[in-house]
Write a protein that holds these residues in place. Structure first.
Motif, PDB file in Angstrom:
ATOM      1  N   VAL A   1       0.853  -1.183   0.000  1.00 48.37           N
ATOM      2  CA  VAL A   1       0.000   0.000   0.000  1.00 48.37           C
ATOM      3  C   VAL A   1       0.891   1.237   0.000  1.00 48.37           C
ATOM      4  O   VAL A   1       1.908   1.281   0.703  1.00 48.37           O
ATOM      5  N   GLY A   2       0.526   2.222  -0.807  1.00 48.80           N
ATOM      6  CA  GLY A   2       1.348   3.425  -0.886  1.00 48.80           C
ATOM      7  C   GLY A   2       0.543   4.650  -1.256  1.00 48.80           C
ATOM      8  O   GLY A   2      -0.687   4.591  -1.411  1.00 48.80           O
ATOM      9  N   GLU A   3       1.255   5.754  -1.420  1.00 47.60           N
ATOM     10  CA  GLU A   3       0.640   7.057  -1.626  1.00 47.60           C
ATOM     11  C   GLU A   3       0.165   7.212  -3.071  1.00 47.60           C
ATOM     12  O   GLU A   3       0.737   7.959  -3.864  1.00 47.60           O
TER      13      GLU A   3
ATOM     14  N   ALA B   1      -5.412   1.409 -12.988  1.00 53.43           N
ATOM     15  CA  ALA B   1      -6.088   2.460 -12.221  1.00 53.43           C
ATOM     16  C   ALA B   1      -7.581   2.535 -12.515  1.00 53.43           C
ATOM     17  O   ALA B   1      -8.381   2.888 -11.642  1.00 53.43           O
ATOM     18  N   TYR B   2      -7.981   2.190 -13.736  1.00 54.56           N
ATOM     19  CA  TYR B   2      -9.377   2.340 -14.161  1.00 54.56           C
ATOM     20  C   TYR B   2     -10.098   1.004 -14.292  1.00 54.56           C
ATOM     21  O   TYR B   2     -11.154   0.923 -14.916  1.00 54.56           O
ATOM     22  N   ILE B   3      -9.554  -0.043 -13.711  1.00 59.73           N
ATOM     23  CA  ILE B   3     -10.056  -1.391 -13.983  1.00 59.73           C
ATOM     24  C   ILE B   3     -11.516  -1.575 -13.589  1.00 59.73           C
ATOM     25  O   ILE B   3     -12.255  -2.337 -14.222  1.00 59.73           O
ATOM     26  N   GLU B   4     -11.986  -0.870 -12.553  1.00 63.14           N
ATOM     27  CA  GLU B   4     -13.372  -1.042 -12.112  1.00 63.14           C
ATOM     28  C   GLU B   4     -14.373  -0.587 -13.167  1.00 63.14           C
ATOM     29  O   GLU B   4     -15.519  -1.034 -13.186  1.00 63.14           O
TER      30      GLU B   4
ATOM     31  N   PHE C   1      -0.800  -2.406 -10.381  1.00 61.91           N
ATOM     32  CA  PHE C   1      -1.119  -1.268  -9.529  1.00 61.91           C
ATOM     33  C   PHE C   1      -2.580  -0.885  -9.675  1.00 61.91           C
ATOM     34  O   PHE C   1      -3.111  -0.813 -10.795  1.00 61.91           O
ATOM     35  N   ARG C   2      -3.220  -0.636  -8.538  1.00 63.64           N
ATOM     36  CA  ARG C   2      -4.614  -0.186  -8.506  1.00 63.64           C
ATOM     37  C   ARG C   2      -4.739   0.963  -7.512  1.00 63.64           C
ATOM     38  O   ARG C   2      -3.804   1.245  -6.769  1.00 63.64           O
ATOM     39  N   THR C   3      -5.900   1.610  -7.498  1.00 64.36           N
ATOM     40  CA  THR C   3      -6.021   2.849  -6.745  1.00 64.36           C
ATOM     41  C   THR C   3      -7.419   3.042  -6.183  1.00 64.36           C
ATOM     42  O   THR C   3      -8.392   2.469  -6.688  1.00 64.36           O
ATOM     43  N   PHE C   4      -7.504   3.863  -5.145  1.00 64.52           N
ATOM     44  CA  PHE C   4      -8.780   4.332  -4.611  1.00 64.52           C
ATOM     45  C   PHE C   4      -9.126   5.724  -5.149  1.00 64.52           C
ATOM     46  O   PHE C   4     -10.131   6.302  -4.738  1.00 64.52           O
TER      47      PHE C   4
ATOM     48  N   GLY D   1      -7.990  12.620  -3.325  1.00 60.69           N
ATOM     49  CA  GLY D   1      -7.281  13.461  -2.379  1.00 60.69           C
ATOM     50  C   GLY D   1      -6.692  12.717  -1.206  1.00 60.69           C
ATOM     51  O   GLY D   1      -5.827  13.257  -0.493  1.00 60.69           O
ATOM     52  N   ALA D   2      -7.113  11.496  -0.974  1.00 60.61           N
ATOM     53  CA  ALA D   2      -6.592  10.706   0.139  1.00 60.61           C
ATOM     54  C   ALA D   2      -5.272  10.032  -0.191  1.00 60.61           C
ATOM     55  O   ALA D   2      -4.532   9.643   0.715  1.00 60.61           O
ATOM     56  N   ARG D   3      -4.980   9.855  -1.475  1.00 65.61           N
ATOM     57  CA  ARG D   3      -3.734   9.245  -1.941  1.00 65.61           C
ATOM     58  C   ARG D   3      -3.553   7.847  -1.384  1.00 65.61           C
ATOM     59  O   ARG D   3      -2.686   7.577  -0.550  1.00 65.61           O
ATOM     60  N   VAL D   4      -4.355   6.923  -1.872  1.00 66.77           N
ATOM     61  CA  VAL D   4      -4.242   5.515  -1.485  1.00 66.77           C
ATOM     62  C   VAL D   4      -4.193   4.673  -2.754  1.00 66.77           C
ATOM     63  O   VAL D   4      -5.149   4.639  -3.531  1.00 66.77           O
ATOM     64  N   GLY D   5      -3.074   4.007  -2.956  1.00 62.84           N
ATOM     65  CA  GLY D   5      -2.941   3.054  -4.041  1.00 62.84           C
ATOM     66  C   GLY D   5      -2.353   1.767  -3.505  1.00 62.84           C
ATOM     67  O   GLY D   5      -1.883   1.707  -2.370  1.00 62.84           O
TER      68      GLY D   5
END
Length: 368
Positions: free
Chosen positions: A89-91, A195-198, A218-221, A229-233
């Motif tokens: 998990v990262g920024e 990033a856009y898989i959903e 890599f995926r992201t919230f 704005g929370a920066r969670v990937g």
């Protein structure tokens, strides 16, 4: 007096950033945008459960966050059918791309990407002295087969491939990626940016063993979950690679409230499905507006619509400038021939109405 003594590599780097943010543009123009449709944010926002979780955690913000992101990593492992040891998990994906580049790329190492693909990756590679080779898109798609063919001689440390793609919103099926894995050269790692898989059609995500040492996903919230704005990937990869991140990552880089919000968002499937439906509706409205003005929207597997403007990149740049002047923030691909297009993120009904009102005037001005 002398200033700091920069390393030669840093002294050679241009003073540029990959993207100029909308707030920077608003300050420059002296006015807020009426429609924020350029950053591929999820305007429909995070789950109310995520907001409540972050609000509750605010009272505990005096504490450092869990440096291991234990609860979130375990939930992500369950969601993705792997073990927590396969999750980092990262920024945001941006932060994780920086960590991965630092981890694997020395000055002079070869790195392979597509010309016009996500520029933040290139920014990190340049910052660590990697030597980028860029292949052109093929029919508005990142050319996976071309990348892997070029990799046979180049033997790059990293190969970047986004599926679905930004900025063109195109995609390939997971089967295509699965069939290509054996073409990854020994010692190379394929970065699969999802990033856009959903938002993508069923079958877009390939089935890859999490312990496959050739791939990191890599995926992201930031997108479907509405938490940019929370920066969670997060990344999914073989255990040894995930462990290696501990050598160089910022162990307390993850915001405490953001971790709690991401965990709550992951569990709220109803909100996610509602968001996906809203995005789909907004994209169709954008497409209809563009068709009515003689523009051609491309098929999209993301939360934005890439629109062919029918002329060259200079015309598309004029159109973007005219839309911005009318309070509509949009962006466009940077590299020809994809720069014949503009890119419009899904927005609220009011934002789409503002775009619809501004587009004819902006087109008329761009056409001169």
């Amino acid at each position: 007096m002398t200033g700091p003594r920069y390393p030669d590599l840093i002294a050679r780097l241009p003073e540029t950033v990959p993207f100029v943010g909308p707030e920077v543009q608003e300050r420059a123009r002296g006015a807020r945008f009426d429609a924020r449709l350029g950053a591929n944010e999820n305007v429909f926002g995070p789950s109310p459960r995520a907001i409540e979780a972050m609000r509750a955690e605010a009272a505990e913000i005096w504490k450092y966050a869990d440096s291991a992101s234990h609860d979130l990593r375990h939930a992500l492992a369950e969601e993705n059918g792997c073990r927590p040891e396969n999750i980092i998990v990262g920024e945001g994906i941006d932060g994780l791309l920086g960590y991965l580049t630092r981890l694997l790329v020395e000055e002079g190492d070869a790195v392979l990407t597509s010309d016009g693909a996500y520029p933040t990756f290139n920014y990190h590679v340049a910052g660590f002295g990697g030597v980028l080779t860029k292949l052109p898109y093929r029919e508005d798609h990142e050319d996976l087969h071309g990348l892997l063919a070029a990799a046979q001689d180049l033997r790059p440390k990293l190969i970047y491939f986004a599926n679905p793609d930004n900025p063109m919103a195109t995609w390939v099926s997971g089967d295509v990626i699965e069939a290509a894995l054996d073409k990854i050269p020994d010692g190379s790692v394929l970065i699969l940016d999802e990033a856009y898989i959903e938002f993508a059609p069923e079958g877009t995500a390939p089935r890859i063993d999490p312990e496959d040492p050739r791939v990191i996903r890599f995926r992201t919230f930031s997108k479907a979950y509405g938490m940019a704005g929370a920066r969670v990937g997060y990344g999914i990869a073989a255990t040894p690679l995930i462990r290696a991140f501990d050598k160089i990552r910022n162990h307390f880089g993850m915001n405490r409230a953001a971790q709690a919000g991401a965990l709550a968002a992951l569990k709220d499937k109803d909100w996610l499905n509602q968001t996906l439906a809203q995005v789909s509706t907004a994209k169709e409205q954008i497409a209809q507006i563009c068709r009515a003005q003689g523009l051609t929207p491309l098929p999209s597997a993301t939360n934005f619509v890439t629109v062919e403007c029918g002329q060259d990149g200079d015309f598309a740049r004029r159109l973007v400038s005219e839309l911005v002047a009318r309070g509509i923030f949009v962006r466009m691909p940077f590299v020809a021939p994809q720069d014949r297009c503009i890119r419009i993120s899904a927005g609220t009904a009011d934002e789409i109405a503002a775009f619809e009102a501004a587009l004819p005037k902006a087109l008329a001005a761009a056409r001169g």
